[in-house]
Motif scaffolding. Structure first.
Motif, PDB file in Angstrom:
ATOM      1  N   THR A 120      60.211  13.685  54.862  1.00  0.00           N
ATOM      2  CA  THR A 120      59.316  14.801  54.540  1.00  0.00           C
ATOM      3  C   THR A 120      59.188  15.747  55.725  1.00  0.00           C
ATOM      4  N   ALA A 121      59.259  15.193  56.933  1.00  0.00           N
ATOM      5  CA  ALA A 121      59.152  16.031  58.128  1.00  0.00           C
ATOM      6  C   ALA A 121      60.296  17.027  58.210  1.00  0.00           C
ATOM      7  N   ARG A 122      61.406  16.724  57.565  1.00  0.00           N
ATOM      8  CA  ARG A 122      62.556  17.638  57.573  1.00  0.00           C
ATOM      9  C   ARG A 122      62.532  18.590  56.383  1.00  0.00           C
ATOM     10  N   PHE A 123      62.039  18.110  55.244  1.00  0.00           N
ATOM     11  CA  PHE A 123      62.119  18.893  54.012  1.00  0.00           C
ATOM     12  C   PHE A 123      60.905  19.794  53.774  1.00  0.00           C
ATOM     13  N   TYR A 124      59.754  19.430  54.337  1.00  0.00           N
ATOM     14  CA  TYR A 124      58.522  20.170  54.038  1.00  0.00           C
ATOM     15  C   TYR A 124      57.814  20.561  55.333  1.00  0.00           C
ATOM     16  N   GLN A 125      58.446  21.401  56.108  1.00  0.00           N
ATOM     17  CA  GLN A 125      57.861  21.856  57.361  1.00  0.00           C
ATOM     18  C   GLN A 125      56.976  23.081  57.142  1.00  0.00           C
ATOM     19  N   ARG A 126      55.826  23.079  57.820  1.00  0.00           N
ATOM     20  CA  ARG A 126      54.963  24.249  57.856  1.00  0.00           C
ATOM     21  C   ARG A 126      54.095  24.153  59.108  1.00  0.00           C
ATOM     22  N   PRO A 127      53.653  25.275  59.667  1.00  0.00           N
ATOM     23  CA  PRO A 127      52.976  25.260  60.974  1.00  0.00           C
ATOM     24  C   PRO A 127      51.619  24.562  60.989  1.00  0.00           C
ATOM     25  N   ASP A 128      50.961  24.455  59.847  1.00  0.00           N
ATOM     26  CA  ASP A 128      49.619  23.861  59.841  1.00  0.00           C
ATOM     27  C   ASP A 128      49.618  22.376  59.466  1.00  0.00           C
ATOM     28  N   VAL A 129      50.798  21.761  59.357  1.00  0.00           N
ATOM     29  CA  VAL A 129      50.905  20.334  59.063  1.00  0.00           C
ATOM     30  C   VAL A 129      51.887  19.708  60.050  1.00  0.00           C
ATOM     31  N   VAL A 130      51.511  18.552  60.609  1.00  0.00           N
ATOM     32  CA  VAL A 130      52.405  17.841  61.527  1.00  0.00           C
ATOM     33  C   VAL A 130      52.677  16.449  60.977  1.00  0.00           C
ATOM     34  N   TYR A 131      53.799  15.880  61.380  1.00  0.00           N
ATOM     35  CA  TYR A 131      54.203  14.549  60.930  1.00  0.00           C
ATOM     36  C   TYR A 131      54.396  13.655  62.151  1.00  0.00           C
ATOM     37  N   ARG A 132      53.862  12.444  62.084  1.00  0.00           N
ATOM     38  CA  ARG A 132      53.950  11.536  63.205  1.00  0.00           C
ATOM     39  C   ARG A 132      54.337  10.126  62.728  1.00  0.00           C
ATOM     40  N   PRO A 133      55.166   9.430  63.511  1.00  0.00           N
ATOM     41  CA  PRO A 133      55.474   8.032  63.175  1.00  0.00           C
ATOM     42  C   PRO A 133      54.196   7.197  63.191  1.00  0.00           C
ATOM     43  N   VAL A 134      54.175   6.178  62.341  1.00  0.00           N
ATOM     44  CA  VAL A 134      52.992   5.317  62.259  1.00  0.00           C
ATOM     45  C   VAL A 134      53.428   3.861  62.355  1.00  0.00           C
ATOM     46  N   ARG A 135      52.658   3.079  63.066  1.00  0.00           N
ATOM     47  CA  ARG A 135      52.934   1.657  63.225  1.00  0.00           C
ATOM     48  C   ARG A 135      51.959   0.859  62.359  1.00  0.00           C
ATOM     49  N   GLY A 136      52.491  -0.187  61.677  1.00  0.00           N
ATOM     50  CA  GLY A 136      51.598  -1.048  60.916  1.00  0.00           C
ATOM     51  C   GLY A 136      51.695  -0.904  59.417  1.00  0.00           C
ATOM     52  N   VAL A 137      52.718  -0.174  58.915  1.00  0.00           N
ATOM     53  CA  VAL A 137      52.949  -0.070  57.471  1.00  0.00           C
ATOM     54  C   VAL A 137      54.415  -0.369  57.182  1.00  0.00           C
ATOM     55  N   SER A 138      54.689  -0.780  55.971  1.00  0.00           N
ATOM     56  CA  SER A 138      56.045  -1.147  55.587  1.00  0.00           C
ATOM     57  C   SER A 138      56.920   0.094  55.391  1.00  0.00           C
ATOM     58  N   HIS A 139      58.221  -0.152  55.229  1.00  0.00           N
ATOM     59  CA  HIS A 139      59.183   0.927  55.034  1.00  0.00           C
ATOM     60  C   HIS A 139      59.129   1.467  53.607  1.00  0.00           C
TER      61      HIS A 139
END
Length: 301
Positions: free
Chosen positions: A248-267
């Motif tokens: 989603t970080a590649r397909f739905y980019q916009r300046p007011d939303v950021v994407y960050r890796p998260v630890r502790g959830v499944s794939h």
């Protein structure tokens, strides 16, 4: 008297589940909508089909008789429908491929190209649905095959080949307190409001809320979204955060939303999915082979 087969399917789901909520999740519709459909069927038949109580739904004598008669009726109709649709697919030389959001990520166009190589003269028609139907039209027959996020309700009844596995990330408003983090521990957002898919999406909604990975902490839903655009706007406006595939970080980019890796959830996974029973056209299997071929090639690059 003509009865909509959809009503019979709703009746069968409630009869088998014995509970409106579970049946609604299985059917990808809301509980109030299902209740309305069952009452409509009872009104048309002039008979009460269920005894209702706090413990669930129990078939009446009339309901028991209908439950015994309905399966062969639906089976015969399904056979006729599949045969007709298969003939239509072959005649039109158009394959309907369902998807919900990013399909098979960057592999999608390569899959279509590989399919075109295998089936000259055929055309792929991509059909996008909202998040209320995680099967992207496959369950209802609107699609012949689909590229879907796994897992989803009803997956065990369909043919599935996994194409890729990727991490789930967090989508946050750019002004969020954790927006500058390189990696977020999921525990840090247990108490945050989340943007959810509709109730009709069943336990697929719970999966994307990571309801089973919160150590008992309840989910707070800040907004409900039916489409990627609604979802992005809800996040950007601060109504909630959300788990999402890394792509989603590649397909739905916009300046007011950021994407960050998260630890502790499944794939998360993406698969090619098709009807496992009935008269499945060979062209559907060719699309499946195309998807698997491309997936294996990508894994070796």
């Amino acid at each position: 008297m003509d009865i909509d087969t959809r009503l019979l399917r709703y009746f069968t789901a409630v009869a088998e589940e014995g509970h409106l909520t579970r049946a609604a999740e299985r059917l990808f519709i809301s509980q109030p909508a299902l209740t309305k459909q069952i009452r409509q069927l009872e009104a048309q038949l002039g008979a009460e089909l269920f005894s209702r109580s706090r413990n669930g739904m129990t078939l009446t004598e009339a309901g028991t008789a209908l439950a015994a008669a309905v399966p062969p009726v639906l089976a015969a109709w399904d056979t006729a429908l599949r045969t007709t649709r298969s003939a239509a697919v072959r005649a039109a030389r158009v394959l309907r491929v369902g998807f919900v959001a990013s399909a098979a990520n960057e592999m999608t166009q390569r899959i279509i190209a590989e399919f075109a190589r295998r089936r000259p003269g055929w055309r792929v028609r991509m059909l996008q649905t909202g998040w209320e139907d995680p099967t992207a039209g496959l369950a209802g027959g609107e699609a012949d095959v689909a590229l879907l996020r796994l897992p989803f309700p009803g997956q065990d009844e369909l043919g599935v080949e996994v194409l890729l596995t990727e991490d789930r990330w967090l989508a946050l408003p750019a002004t969020h307190r954790l927006a500058d983090r390189e990696l977020i521990d999921f525990r840090e957002v247990f108490d945050e409001p989340f943007v959810a898919t509709p109730d009709a999406s069943g336990w697929w909604r719970d999966y994307w809320l990571a309801a089973d990975e919160r150590d008992g902490h309840p989910v707070t839903v800040g907004a409900v979204a039916n489409t990627p655009d609604e979802w992005l706007n809800a996040i950007a406006n601060g109504f909630g955060i959300s788990l999402t595939p890394e792509a989603t970080a590649r397909f739905y980019q916009r300046p007011d939303v950021v994407y960050r890796p998260v630890r502790g959830v499944s794939h998360s996974q993406v698969g090619v999915v098709w009807p496992r029973e009935g008269d499945v056209p060979d062209v559907v299997h060719d699309f499946v082979r195309s998807a698997v071929t491309v997936s294996r090639a990508v894994s070796q690059e």
